[in-house]
Write a protein that holds these residues in place. Sequence first.
Motif, PDB file in Angstrom:
ATOM      1  N   TYR A 137      -7.944 -45.145 -45.975  1.00  0.00           N
ATOM      2  CA  TYR A 137      -8.792 -44.509 -44.735  1.00  0.00           C
ATOM      3  C   TYR A 137      -8.247 -43.123 -44.586  1.00  0.00           C
ATOM      4  CZ  TYR A 137      -4.828 -45.968 -41.517  1.00  0.00           C
ATOM      5  OH  TYR A 137      -3.935 -46.129 -40.790  1.00  0.00           O
TER       6      TYR A 137
ATOM      7  N   PHE B 255      -8.637 -39.319 -42.114  1.00  0.00           N
ATOM      8  CA  PHE B 255      -9.169 -38.780 -40.870  1.00  0.00           C
ATOM      9  C   PHE B 255      -8.624 -37.089 -40.930  1.00  0.00           C
ATOM     10  CE2 PHE B 255      -5.209 -40.935 -39.751  1.00  0.00           C
ATOM     11  CZ  PHE B 255      -4.626 -40.161 -39.037  1.00  0.00           C
TER      12      PHE B 255
ATOM     13  N   THR C 152     -12.928 -41.525 -38.525  1.00  0.00           N
ATOM     14  CA  THR C 152     -12.393 -42.033 -39.774  1.00  0.00           C
ATOM     15  C   THR C 152     -13.338 -42.732 -41.028  1.00  0.00           C
ATOM     16  OG1 THR C 152     -10.613 -42.456 -38.281  1.00  0.00           O
ATOM     17  CG2 THR C 152     -10.212 -43.419 -40.523  1.00  0.00           C
ATOM     18  N   ARG C 153     -13.079 -42.241 -42.101  1.00  0.00           N
ATOM     19  CA  ARG C 153     -13.778 -42.731 -43.250  1.00  0.00           C
ATOM     20  C   ARG C 153     -12.935 -44.053 -43.762  1.00  0.00           C
ATOM     21  NH1 ARG C 153     -17.556 -40.085 -47.245  1.00  0.00           N
ATOM     22  NH2 ARG C 153     -18.807 -40.325 -45.420  1.00  0.00           N
TER      23      ARG C 153
ATOM     24  N   ARG D 296     -10.375 -40.671 -33.314  1.00  0.00           N
ATOM     25  CA  ARG D 296     -10.791 -39.806 -34.218  1.00  0.00           C
ATOM     26  C   ARG D 296     -11.849 -40.336 -35.379  1.00  0.00           C
ATOM     27  NH1 ARG D 296      -7.857 -35.104 -34.058  1.00  0.00           N
ATOM     28  NH2 ARG D 296      -5.792 -35.201 -33.011  1.00  0.00           N
TER      29      ARG D 296
ATOM     30  N   ALA E 208      -4.334 -40.972 -34.961  1.00  0.00           N
ATOM     31  CA  ALA E 208      -5.640 -41.362 -35.515  1.00  0.00           C
ATOM     32  C   ALA E 208      -6.630 -41.833 -34.483  1.00  0.00           C
ATOM     33  CB  ALA E 208      -5.384 -42.509 -36.310  1.00  0.00           C
TER      34      ALA E 208
ATOM     35  N   ASP F 286     -17.874 -45.307 -41.998  1.00  0.00           N
ATOM     36  CA  ASP F 286     -17.353 -44.366 -41.090  1.00  0.00           C
ATOM     37  C   ASP F 286     -17.557 -45.026 -39.688  1.00  0.00           C
ATOM     38  OD1 ASP F 286     -17.097 -42.037 -42.663  1.00  0.00           O
ATOM     39  OD2 ASP F 286     -19.306 -41.918 -42.806  1.00  0.00           O
TER      40      ASP F 286
ATOM     41  N   SER G 110      -5.646 -33.313 -43.378  1.00  0.00           N
ATOM     42  CA  SER G 110      -6.509 -34.362 -43.588  1.00  0.00           C
ATOM     43  C   SER G 110      -5.228 -35.502 -43.787  1.00  0.00           C
ATOM     44  CB  SER G 110      -7.088 -33.902 -44.831  1.00  0.00           C
ATOM     45  OG  SER G 110      -7.718 -35.491 -45.394  1.00  0.00           O
TER      46      SER G 110
END
Lengths: 187, 117
Positions: free
Chosen positions: B112, B114, B63-64, B61, B58, B74, A70
Amino acid sequence: MQIASRHNVLDVGNMNDWQRKSPLDWETYVNKMVKVAAIERHEYEGWVLTVDPVSASIVLATFLENEKVSISVVLGHAVQEVEILKEGDDEMKQRLSCIFAPEESKAYSPEELEKRKNDLKTWLETNHIPVTEQGESGRTLCVAGVLTVDPPYGPEECSSSNEIILSRVQGLIQGYLEKQQLVDANA
Amino acid sequence: MPVPVPVGVLRLPRGPDGCSRGFSPASPRFQALLGGDAAAQGVRAALRQRYLRGLAAARGRPTRFCLRAGVRVDAVFGAADVEAVAFQVDALRTPLGVQAAALLRCTDVLAYSFLLD
């Protein structure tokens, strides 16, 4: 008529202590387990992969149980305090350095790298693109003085501050490598 | 005969030399920005390169993004600009529906995250 805008586009005057640090300070946090205290009482924990010298954003990695990684990025403007929890050993450093490595950068022997470099250099020269060698034992190719290609000399290893030249030369190298693969497959 | 209106002269900072990448420690731009500390510049370049590789990883992908005031959204990560002003995202899920493409201001984003497999 008021012409001058009252907004500061670049909030240079509002930089926090973390953003004011130098790259040498940020580097001391790399490969270490840290706890980042951010504004609005957010907290983040993880291994520091890097700190962006432009925005001072911290990139953290945490290893999950299902072998996934993560990645959390805390933006520089939101960082209040960074506390080092644990130092990383050599194994962890190695593990962290592999996370963002380009996919095609598999292991090449020094002889293979030398051959790849010379082949690419010859091909660029036959196409009248100026290329020189630089760095330790000339391992980096420098194209037209504005772009460098590091080992293993693929499109992902091109660096340039000029994105137009970067994308053109990446396209050229991509096309060259595809043609090389065809030649190798037929041989 | 109409008198021509004089035009103001806009002076831009001097760019990098034609034969350098603009990062040469001897260049006027480098001297002005970083005061000639070559070691710091090497570290800076290494940190930045890893960050850019991270941005490349990234791309595409889910991602939050954690925004101010506890707002979480999101989206699919697209790109970031050079000066860290905004992130470009796709499929941004907002309370009003899914936005096909959007820009998130970096000053509104706190963090952020991911997943990589």
